[in-house]
Design an enzyme around this catalytic site. Structure first.
Site, PDB file in Angstrom:
ATOM      1  N   LYS A 102       0.881  -1.149   0.090  1.00 14.55           N
ATOM      2  CA  LYS A 102      -0.085  -0.040  -0.016  1.00 14.55           C
ATOM      3  C   LYS A 102       0.893   1.227  -0.137  1.00 14.55           C
ATOM      4  CE  LYS A 102      -4.240  -0.807   1.838  1.00 14.55           C
ATOM      5  NZ  LYS A 102      -5.207  -0.744   2.893  1.00 14.55           N
TER       6      LYS A 102
ATOM      7  N   GLU B 287      -3.500   6.985   8.287  1.00 13.84           N
ATOM      8  CA  GLU B 287      -4.236   7.643   7.357  1.00 13.84           C
ATOM      9  C   GLU B 287      -5.433   8.474   8.397  1.00 13.84           C
ATOM     10  OE1 GLU B 287      -6.178   5.395   4.467  1.00 13.84           O
ATOM     11  OE2 GLU B 287      -4.519   4.714   3.399  1.00 13.84           O
TER      12      GLU B 287
ATOM     13  N   HIS C 164     -16.147  -6.315   6.696  1.00 17.51           N
ATOM     14  CA  HIS C 164     -15.207  -6.227   5.436  1.00 17.51           C
ATOM     15  C   HIS C 164     -15.733  -7.410   4.453  1.00 17.51           C
ATOM     16  CE1 HIS C 164     -13.174  -3.220   7.454  1.00 17.51           C
ATOM     17  NE2 HIS C 164     -12.826  -4.194   8.360  1.00 17.51           N
TER      18      HIS C 164
ATOM     19  N   ARG D 113      -7.268  -8.404  -9.870  1.00 15.06           N
ATOM     20  CA  ARG D 113      -7.683  -9.552 -10.327  1.00 15.06           C
ATOM     21  C   ARG D 113      -9.203  -9.414 -10.668  1.00 15.06           C
ATOM     22  NH1 ARG D 113      -8.503  -8.941  -4.599  1.00 15.06           N
ATOM     23  NH2 ARG D 113     -10.870  -8.387  -4.222  1.00 15.06           N
TER      24      ARG D 113
HETATM   25  C1  MV4 Z   1     -10.541   3.407   5.695  1.00 13.95           C
HETATM   26  C2  MV4 Z   1     -11.904   3.814   6.096  1.00 13.95           C
HETATM   27  C3  MV4 Z   1     -11.914   5.122   6.358  1.00 13.95           C
HETATM   28  N1  MV4 Z   1     -10.980   6.084   6.507  1.00 13.95           N
HETATM   29  N2  MV4 Z   1      -9.615   4.371   5.447  1.00 13.95           N
HETATM   30  C4  MV4 Z   1     -11.516  -1.260   5.168  1.00 13.95           C
HETATM   31  C5  MV4 Z   1     -11.113  -2.182   4.184  1.00 13.95           C
HETATM   32  C6  MV4 Z   1      -9.901  -1.609   3.834  1.00 13.95           C
HETATM   33  N3  MV4 Z   1      -9.880  -2.068   2.268  1.00 13.95           N
HETATM   34  C7  MV4 Z   1      -9.894  -0.100   3.916  1.00 13.95           C
HETATM   35  N4  MV4 Z   1     -11.078  -0.076   4.871  1.00 13.95           N
HETATM   36  C8  MV4 Z   1     -11.590   1.149   5.309  1.00 13.95           C
HETATM   37  N5  MV4 Z   1     -10.345   2.193   5.070  1.00 13.95           N
HETATM   38  C9  MV4 Z   1      -9.511   5.533   5.761  1.00 13.95           C
HETATM   39  N6  MV4 Z   1      -8.646   6.367   5.748  1.00 13.95           N
HETATM   40  C10 MV4 Z   1     -12.873   2.921   6.042  1.00 13.95           C
HETATM   41  C11 MV4 Z   1     -12.630   1.693   5.767  1.00 13.95           C
HETATM   42  C12 MV4 Z   1     -13.789   0.809   5.875  1.00 13.95           C
HETATM   43  C13 MV4 Z   1     -14.261   0.147   4.879  1.00 13.95           C
HETATM   44  C14 MV4 Z   1     -13.804   0.442   3.512  1.00 13.95           C
HETATM   45  C15 MV4 Z   1     -14.464  -0.017   2.343  1.00 13.95           C
HETATM   46  C16 MV4 Z   1     -15.671  -0.810   2.753  1.00 13.95           C
HETATM   47  C17 MV4 Z   1     -16.388  -1.198   3.740  1.00 13.95           C
HETATM   48  C18 MV4 Z   1     -15.495  -0.654   5.063  1.00 13.95           C
HETATM   49  C19 MV4 Z   1     -15.955  -0.797   6.116  1.00 13.95           C
HETATM   50  C20 MV4 Z   1     -15.276  -0.387   7.469  1.00 13.95           C
HETATM   51  C21 MV4 Z   1     -14.088   0.339   7.070  1.00 13.95           C
END
Ligand code: MV4
Length: 506
Positions: A116, A200, A235, A292
């Site tokens: 990342k 972040e 997730h 993917r």
């Molecule tokens: C975040 C976020 C809020 N702010 N980053 C969750 C999985 C990972 N791929 C990144 N995720 C998140 N990153 C920042 N800076 C909230 C999430 C997140 C989330 C993101 C996408 C879909 C569902 C989610 C559920 C909870 C938190």
């Protein structure tokens, strides 16, 4: 075109790829674990070889064995599906070395996007907006405190090698910063063998919107519009739709351009996805790239009328994408429900076991991607998703109406499934309005729960009544006074009447 392709996967995605191969006249080679001998992908493939014992590490992740099977079977290419080896740069490289085409991006793109911190840096260097955060791994608590103070709490600690929420910690105040960093570090070291973490800014209640992109080996890169993926529980996505209900024409143009720019930054080839977080003001930020084919690709296929898997095969073979960006249309609306062998009444605990009846909905606007059949036993060793149900309509409401009908028609007996949960979800007022973010399921679960519990009770009751009616019909026939009334099925009544109506009748 390829003559023979090995599918290094199982379940519905292996079935999906085998079907594309058959359509194109390509011979398919399935691999399976000892627990998957009776699975649908083995039945549908032209050839099938056992890759090893049930644990994935000894079968679907056994790189050497899979490559040997590809070579021995005469396959020219390997389609990795999603999960397992699909984003493994070492495996892609081994394929390249063995003269087997890996159907996906080049190994260097897999490696770059798998980290990342490097993917964020690449994006920033190419003018792609990323979530505000540190551009290096955290090396001292003081630096971490400085960053956090600069952007303000809450902040997120994320693992550089992570993804899908692993190695992620929410920090509300400076008090818990040190322990969150330590926790994320430990978790990431254990899961990925890499302890790099970074910070972040935490975006509250974001939408998760992703763009399907596609590149070929001739330098063409296009996007296939967006998918709204905010409907997640821990997730794990449970429903996706395209277009996103919050999208505007202007935002779509901007995000689509940025998605293509992101893919161009790494000379991306084959199918990929650019994930964005979108905040309340509709600011959008690059989150990560999925290198993917994705689970939710069918909704994109339904609205664009492009077969992504066939395109993957053609492009991996060296063909150019046979259309330009301007020729790609987004027509109507599509929704996908992921059907899991899980018990919604018991915290979505996986429910493997024998499926006594598996009966799919059909008719206009309905697409099934399934891995199950009547008499199939869901093994305990793998992901519990057994099927996907996708519906298309001219409008969002039309697609939802078809989804409601299809979910009512769907019958899975013998094991618990997420069907009752999905039936409740697609009639929730917030979903109907298209008014939901990534926080929705956390908050709405109690409400949804009382809905699907009532439904499960009604259906169980009705099934008992129908069994009783069946026994009565049999008794009458046995004593010769009346002929039986045909097949007595719990399914028929539900299709015709739905919940309230059917209860009134009974
Ligand atoms: C975040 C976020 C809020 N702010 N980053 C969750 C999985 C990972 N791929 C990144 N995720 C998140 N990153 C920042 N800076 C909230 C999430 C997140 C989330 C993101 C996408 C879909 C569902 C989610 C559920 C909870 C938190």
């Amino acid at each position: 075109m390829f003559k023979k392709v090995l599918i290094a996967n199982r379940g519905e995605i292996a079935v999906r790829v085998i079907r594309a191969c058959r359509d194109l006249g390509i011979k398919s080679v399935a691999i399976y674990s000892e627990a998957d001998r009776n699975s649908l992908h083995v039945q549908l493939a032209d050839f099938a070889y056992c890759a090893g014992p049930a644990p994935s590490s000894e079968s679907y992740l056994n790189q050497r064995r899979i490559l040997d099977l590809a070579i021995a079977s005469g396959a020219e290419a390997i389609h990795p599906g999603y999960g397992f080896l699909s984003e493994n740069s070492k495996f892609a490289k081994e394929c390249e070395k063995s003269g087997i085409v890996f159907i996906g991006p080049r190994s260097d793109a897999l490696q770059l996007m798998g980290d990342k911190l490097t993917s964020r840096k690449t994006m920033m260097d190419n003018g792609v907006p990323v979530v505000p955060g540190t551009d290096k791994a955290i090396t001292s608590l003081d630096d971490a405190k400085k960053f956090a103070a600069q952007y303000g709490y809450p902040i997120l600690v994320k693992a550089s090698a992570g993804g899908g929420g692993k190695g992620m910690r929410l920090v509300e105040s400076e008090k818990s910063l040190a322990s969150a960093i330590e926790g994320a570090r430990r978790e990431s070291e254990k899961a990925f063998g890499n302890s790099d973490v970074y910070l972040e800014k935490y975006l509250e209640e974001p939408h998760h919107i992703e763009f399907q992109i596609f590149g070929d080996s001739h330098g063409n890169i296009v996007h296939l519009y967006e998918r709204e993926c905010s409907m997640q529980r821990r997730h794990q996505k449970v429903l996706e739709e395209s277009p996103s209900p919050i999208m505007t024409g202007e935002l779509r143009k901007k995000m689509g351009d940025v998605a293509v720019r992101a893919a161009k930054a790494v000379n991306y080839t084959n199918a990929g996805t650019i994930e964005f977080l979108v905040d309340k003001q509709r600011n959008f930020y690059f989150l990560e790239m999925n290198t993917r084919l994705q689970v939710e690709h069918p909704i994109t296929e339904l609205v664009t009328d492009i077969d992504i898997v066939k395109l993957q095969l053609a492009v991996a073979h060296g063909e150019a994408i046979p259309f330009s960006q301007s020729a790609i249309k987004q027509l109507g609306h599509a929704i996908e429900c992921r059907i899991y062998a899980e018990d919604p009444e018991n915290d979505f605990l996986p429910c493997p076991g024998l499926i006594k009846e598996f009966s799919l909905p059909s008719g206009p606007g309905i697409r099934n991607d399934e891995a199950a059949y009547s008499g199939y036993e869901v093994p305990i060793h793998y992901d519990p998703m057994i099927a996907k149900l996708s519906c298309w309509g001219e409008s969002r409401m039309a697609a939802i109406g078809t989804m409601q009908r299809a979910l009512n028609e769907y019958t899975i007996l013998g094991i618990k499934s997420s069907l009752p949960f999905h039936r409740a979800l697609v009639r929730h007022p917030k979903f109907l309005k298209g008014d939901y973010t990534t926080n929705f399921l956390n908050e709405a679960l109690p409400e949804l729960s009382s809905e699907f519990q009532a439904e499960i009770k009604d259906r169980d009751f009705e099934e008992a009544l129908l069994v009783a009616a069946g026994i009565e019909a049999f008794r009458k026939e046995a004593i010769g006074r009346e002929r039986p009334q045909g097949r007595v099925s719990a399914r028929r009544v539900w299709i015709q009447t739905g919940r309230q109506e059917s209860l009134r009748r009974l």
